[in-house]
Design a protein around this motif. Structure first.
Motif, PDB file in Angstrom:
ATOM      1  N   SER A 139       0.835  -1.197   0.000  1.00 48.71           N
ATOM      2  CA  SER A 139       0.000   0.000   0.000  1.00 48.71           C
ATOM      3  C   SER A 139       0.873   1.253   0.000  1.00 48.71           C
ATOM      4  O   SER A 139       1.779   1.388   0.821  1.00 48.71           O
ATOM      5  N   GLY A 140       0.612   2.150  -0.948  1.00 52.35           N
ATOM      6  CA  GLY A 140       1.365   3.398  -1.036  1.00 52.35           C
ATOM      7  C   GLY A 140       2.567   3.340  -1.946  1.00 52.35           C
ATOM      8  O   GLY A 140       3.163   4.377  -2.249  1.00 52.35           O
ATOM      9  N   ILE A 190       9.721   4.080   1.586  1.00 49.48           N
ATOM     10  CA  ILE A 190       8.837   3.601   0.540  1.00 49.48           C
ATOM     11  C   ILE A 190       9.562   2.744  -0.486  1.00 49.48           C
ATOM     12  O   ILE A 190       8.954   1.912  -1.166  1.00 49.48           O
ATOM     13  N   ASP A 191      10.879   2.905  -0.590  1.00 46.51           N
ATOM     14  CA  ASP A 191      11.646   2.153  -1.583  1.00 46.51           C
ATOM     15  C   ASP A 191      12.546   1.105  -0.944  1.00 46.51           C
ATOM     16  O   ASP A 191      13.591   0.741  -1.498  1.00 46.51           O
ATOM     17  N   ALA A 192      12.145   0.594   0.220  1.00 50.31           N
ATOM     18  CA  ALA A 192      12.933  -0.428   0.911  1.00 50.31           C
ATOM     19  C   ALA A 192      11.999  -1.358   1.677  1.00 50.31           C
ATOM     20  O   ALA A 192      10.835  -1.032   1.921  1.00 50.31           O
ATOM     21  N   THR A 193      12.518  -2.522   2.039  1.00 52.43           N
ATOM     22  CA  THR A 193      11.758  -3.488   2.833  1.00 52.43           C
ATOM     23  C   THR A 193      12.628  -3.936   4.009  1.00 52.43           C
ATOM     24  O   THR A 193      13.201  -5.018   3.981  1.00 52.43           O
ATOM     25  N   PRO A 194      12.738  -3.113   5.048  1.00 54.01           N
ATOM     26  CA  PRO A 194      13.643  -3.416   6.162  1.00 54.01           C
ATOM     27  C   PRO A 194      13.382  -4.764   6.820  1.00 54.01           C
ATOM     28  O   PRO A 194      14.329  -5.462   7.204  1.00 54.01           O
ATOM     29  N   ARG A 224      -7.389 -14.074   1.220  1.00 52.27           N
ATOM     30  CA  ARG A 224      -8.321 -13.364   0.343  1.00 52.27           C
ATOM     31  C   ARG A 224      -8.233 -13.894  -1.089  1.00 52.27           C
ATOM     32  O   ARG A 224      -9.234 -14.063  -1.772  1.00 52.27           O
ATOM     33  N   LEU A 225      -7.007 -14.173  -1.539  1.00 46.37           N
ATOM     34  CA  LEU A 225      -6.824 -14.729  -2.881  1.00 46.37           C
ATOM     35  C   LEU A 225      -7.576 -16.041  -3.043  1.00 46.37           C
ATOM     36  O   LEU A 225      -8.253 -16.270  -4.051  1.00 46.37           O
ATOM     37  N   ARG A 226      -7.478 -16.911  -2.052  1.00 48.57           N
ATOM     38  CA  ARG A 226      -8.058 -18.244  -2.154  1.00 48.57           C
ATOM     39  C   ARG A 226      -9.561 -18.260  -1.897  1.00 48.57           C
ATOM     40  O   ARG A 226     -10.203 -19.298  -2.085  1.00 48.57           O
ATOM     41  N   THR A 227     -10.118 -17.148  -1.454  1.00 47.74           N
ATOM     42  CA  THR A 227     -11.573 -17.067  -1.298  1.00 47.74           C
ATOM     43  C   THR A 227     -12.199 -16.154  -2.346  1.00 47.74           C
ATOM     44  O   THR A 227     -13.358 -15.758  -2.227  1.00 47.74           O
ATOM     45  N   GLY A 228     -11.434 -15.798  -3.370  1.00 48.19           N
ATOM     46  CA  GLY A 228     -11.978 -15.067  -4.505  1.00 48.19           C
ATOM     47  C   GLY A 228     -12.251 -13.599  -4.284  1.00 48.19           C
ATOM     48  O   GLY A 228     -12.971 -12.971  -5.064  1.00 48.19           O
ATOM     49  N   VAL A 229     -11.640 -13.007  -3.253  1.00 44.70           N
ATOM     50  CA  VAL A 229     -11.820 -11.582  -2.989  1.00 44.70           C
ATOM     51  C   VAL A 229     -10.914 -10.790  -3.934  1.00 44.70           C
ATOM     52  O   VAL A 229      -9.740 -11.142  -4.116  1.00 44.70           O
ATOM     53  N   PRO A 230     -11.413  -9.724  -4.563  1.00 44.52           N
ATOM     54  CA  PRO A 230     -10.549  -8.906  -5.433  1.00 44.52           C
ATOM     55  C   PRO A 230      -9.319  -8.424  -4.676  1.00 44.52           C
ATOM     56  O   PRO A 230      -9.418  -7.911  -3.558  1.00 44.52           O
ATOM     57  N   LEU A 231      -8.148  -8.584  -5.295  1.00 44.56           N
ATOM     58  CA  LEU A 231      -6.907  -8.290  -4.607  1.00 44.56           C
ATOM     59  C   LEU A 231      -6.524  -6.819  -4.720  1.00 44.56           C
ATOM     60  O   LEU A 231      -6.912  -6.122  -5.665  1.00 44.56           O
ATOM     61  N   THR A 232      -5.747  -6.384  -3.761  1.00 42.69           N
ATOM     62  CA  THR A 232      -5.201  -5.030  -3.726  1.00 42.69           C
ATOM     63  C   THR A 232      -3.708  -5.145  -3.473  1.00 42.69           C
ATOM     64  O   THR A 232      -3.158  -6.246  -3.384  1.00 42.69           O
ATOM     65  N   PRO A 239      -2.150  -6.812  -8.379  1.00 45.37           N
ATOM     66  CA  PRO A 239      -1.842  -5.522  -7.764  1.00 45.37           C
ATOM     67  C   PRO A 239      -0.706  -5.571  -6.745  1.00 45.37           C
ATOM     68  O   PRO A 239      -0.087  -4.551  -6.468  1.00 45.37           O
ATOM     69  N   SER A 240      -0.412  -6.765  -6.238  1.00 42.26           N
ATOM     70  CA  SER A 240       0.604  -6.879  -5.191  1.00 42.26           C
ATOM     71  C   SER A 240       1.913  -7.479  -5.672  1.00 42.26           C
ATOM     72  O   SER A 240       2.816  -7.713  -4.864  1.00 42.26           O
ATOM     73  N   VAL A 241       2.050  -7.733  -6.980  1.00 40.48           N
ATOM     74  CA  VAL A 241       3.236  -8.433  -7.492  1.00 40.48           C
ATOM     75  C   VAL A 241       3.782  -7.697  -8.706  1.00 40.48           C
ATOM     76  O   VAL A 241       3.069  -7.510  -9.698  1.00 40.48           O
ATOM     77  N   ALA A 242       5.056  -7.296  -8.650  1.00 42.74           N
ATOM     78  CA  ALA A 242       5.675  -6.556  -9.758  1.00 42.74           C
ATOM     79  C   ALA A 242       6.646  -7.404 -10.577  1.00 42.74           C
ATOM     80  O   ALA A 242       7.279  -6.893 -11.493  1.00 42.74           O
ATOM     81  N   SER A 243       6.763  -8.691 -10.275  1.00 39.30           N
ATOM     82  CA  SER A 243       7.706  -9.537 -11.026  1.00 39.30           C
ATOM     83  C   SER A 243       7.022 -10.102 -12.264  1.00 39.30           C
ATOM     84  O   SER A 243       6.770 -11.298 -12.379  1.00 39.30           O
ATOM     85  N   THR A 244       6.717  -9.225 -13.202  1.00 40.72           N
ATOM     86  CA  THR A 244       6.010  -9.623 -14.416  1.00 40.72           C
ATOM     87  C   THR A 244       6.944 -10.147 -15.504  1.00 40.72           C
ATOM     88  O   THR A 244       6.547 -10.985 -16.307  1.00 40.72           O
ATOM     89  N   THR A 245       8.170  -9.650 -15.553  1.00 36.36           N
ATOM     90  CA  THR A 245       9.097 -10.009 -16.634  1.00 36.36           C
ATOM     91  C   THR A 245      10.470 -10.352 -16.052  1.00 36.36           C
ATOM     92  O   THR A 245      11.376  -9.519 -16.029  1.00 36.36           O
ATOM     93  N   PRO A 246      10.652 -11.576 -15.583  1.00 35.81           N
ATOM     94  CA  PRO A 246      11.929 -11.939 -14.958  1.00 35.81           C
ATOM     95  C   PRO A 246      13.174 -11.622 -15.783  1.00 35.81           C
ATOM     96  O   PRO A 246      14.138 -11.082 -15.229  1.00 35.81           O
ATOM     97  N   PRO A 247      13.219 -11.886 -17.097  1.00 42.51           N
ATOM     98  CA  PRO A 247      14.470 -11.602 -17.817  1.00 42.51           C
ATOM     99  C   PRO A 247      14.878 -10.131 -17.769  1.00 42.51           C
ATOM    100  O   PRO A 247      16.063  -9.812 -17.605  1.00 42.51           O
ATOM    101  N   VAL A 248      13.907  -9.221 -17.901  1.00 44.20           N
ATOM    102  CA  VAL A 248      14.216  -7.790 -17.854  1.00 44.20           C
ATOM    103  C   VAL A 248      14.744  -7.407 -16.477  1.00 44.20           C
ATOM    104  O   VAL A 248      15.771  -6.717 -16.343  1.00 44.20           O
ATOM    105  N   LEU A 249      14.057  -7.861 -15.442  1.00 41.25           N
ATOM    106  CA  LEU A 249      14.434  -7.485 -14.082  1.00 41.25           C
ATOM    107  C   LEU A 249      15.739  -8.152 -13.653  1.00 41.25           C
ATOM    108  O   LEU A 249      16.530  -7.563 -12.905  1.00 41.25           O
TER     109      LEU A 249
END
Length: 353
Positions: free
Chosen positions: A15-16, A328-332, A254-262, A50-60
């Motif tokens: 989020s954010g 915002i640009d780190a995951t401590p 939420r994913l496994r119960t079919g709730v729209p993801l954020t 919405p929660s996953v940015a690893s769409t293109t492994p070779p590029v990344l």
């Protein structure tokens, strides 16, 4: 020997965050894993989440190759039915040229998304037929070899195809899966194999037994090679680790119960998020299969897990969430998971460096 550690990253978007923020956080995490002596850093392929940015492994992975020094980089995995086998071979041959001796090509058979996105990925007609998956794996293996692959044209002429003009080496090919099919195929093809324990959670014993008992030795691999994946949250206290794990557990429920993801919730959001009874039951079922707790205790459990299944490497999916006040640009908290485990398992981590 202490178990060797690796990292599986989906590039979570919380989020954010923007995608740029999430990618920056992954670069920092990969650099930390590199410095701590982790063996591999793999990126998964997922689409339209919405929660996953690893769409293109070779590029990344190309980005990470330029920002790391010694850690192996790979896909966990490329979902082959979405792509042309020749394009996959070209992409990973280029990565191998950019980071010689450091590239893994993990291949999976699942689509990595919902049916609508799968149709979009395949609408050009240049992707591979899922029914031809075994043949296309072999094609990629041949195309990545320095000598290339030979095609016989309708005229009878032999035509040489190479994924890069003058290869000095080839990526290491791994077959990924969570079923008997993938284990049996990896054994028949004589390839290294990874069971996706981090999301399957069941069937690991049978899959490894099928792979090991059916493995067909070849010139490159004389014996089976395998490791396991695991969802992991390590912190300075067990209480803190439970709080850090909650957003991802809720997200999976939420994913496994079919709730729209954020985007992923922060710790503060997760603490006040109501869950339905089915979602609470799913979390209760998932929680025992995760490795959550104080760093030393988690390290002991990972070592016991590796010993029980006869593997010398565990690829962790560091699932600790972020607080609202984190950069915002780190995951401590994810970085702290890596630090605590490397400190608790120092011999193997140092040997890997």
């Amino acid at each position: 020997m202490p178990v060797s550690l690796s990292v599986l990253d989906l590039i979570p978007v919380r989020s954010g965050q923007t995608s740029a923020d999430a990618v920056a956080a992954t670069v920092a995490l990969a650099r930390r894993a590199d410095a701590l002596g982790y063996t591999r850093y793999w990126l998964a392929e997922h689409h339209n989440m919405p929660s996953v940015a690893s769409t293109t492994p070779p590029v990344l992975l190309g980005l990470l190759a330029g920002r790391t020094e010694r850690i192996r980089l790979g896909s966990g995995g490329v979902m082959l039915p979405n792509h042309s086998p020749f394009v996959v071979a070209e992409q990973f041959a280029a990565l191998e040229a950019a980071a010689p001796g450091r590239v893994d090509l993990g291949i999976g058979r699942a689509p990595g998304s919902d049916p609508v996105i799968t149709a979009l990925l395949r609408q050009s007609g240049h992707t591979s037929d899922v029914d031809e998956f075994p043949t296309h794996v072999r094609d990629i293996e041949a195309l990545l070899a320095p000598e290339g692959a030979g095609l016989r044209l309708s005229t009878g002429e032999q035509y040489v195809v190479r994924s890069t003009p003058a290869a000095g080496g080839a990526p290491e090919l791994w077959l990924l899966g969570s079923s008997d099919y993938s284990a049996t195929l990896a054994a028949r093809l004589g390839l290294p194999y990874v069971f996706a324990n981090h999301f399957a959670g069941q069937g690991v014993e049978r899959a490894l037994d099928l792979y090991r008992s059916g493995f067909q030795p070849n010139e490159r691999y004389s014996a089976p090679r395998t490791f396991l994946t695991a969802n992991v949250v390590a912190a300075d206290s067990a209480e803190q680790a439970e709080a850090l794990a909650l957003p991802q557990l809720q997200h999976m429920a939420r994913l496994r119960t079919g709730v729209p993801l954020t985007a992923l919730d922060t710790l503060e959001q997760a603490a006040t998020t109501p869950m339905t009874e089915p979602q609470r039951e799913l979390i209760a079922g998932m929680r025992p299969r995760w490795f959550i707790g104080e760093g030393g205790e988690v390290a002991e459990r990972l070592q016991a897990f590796a010993d029980r299944h006869g593997v010398d490497e565990i690829m962790i999916s560091p699932s600790a969430a972020a607080s609202a006040g984190d950069p915002i640009d780190a995951t401590p908290a994810r970085e702290r998971t890596l630090e605590l485990l490397a400190a608790a398992l120092p011999q193997r981590a140092l040997a890997a460096a």
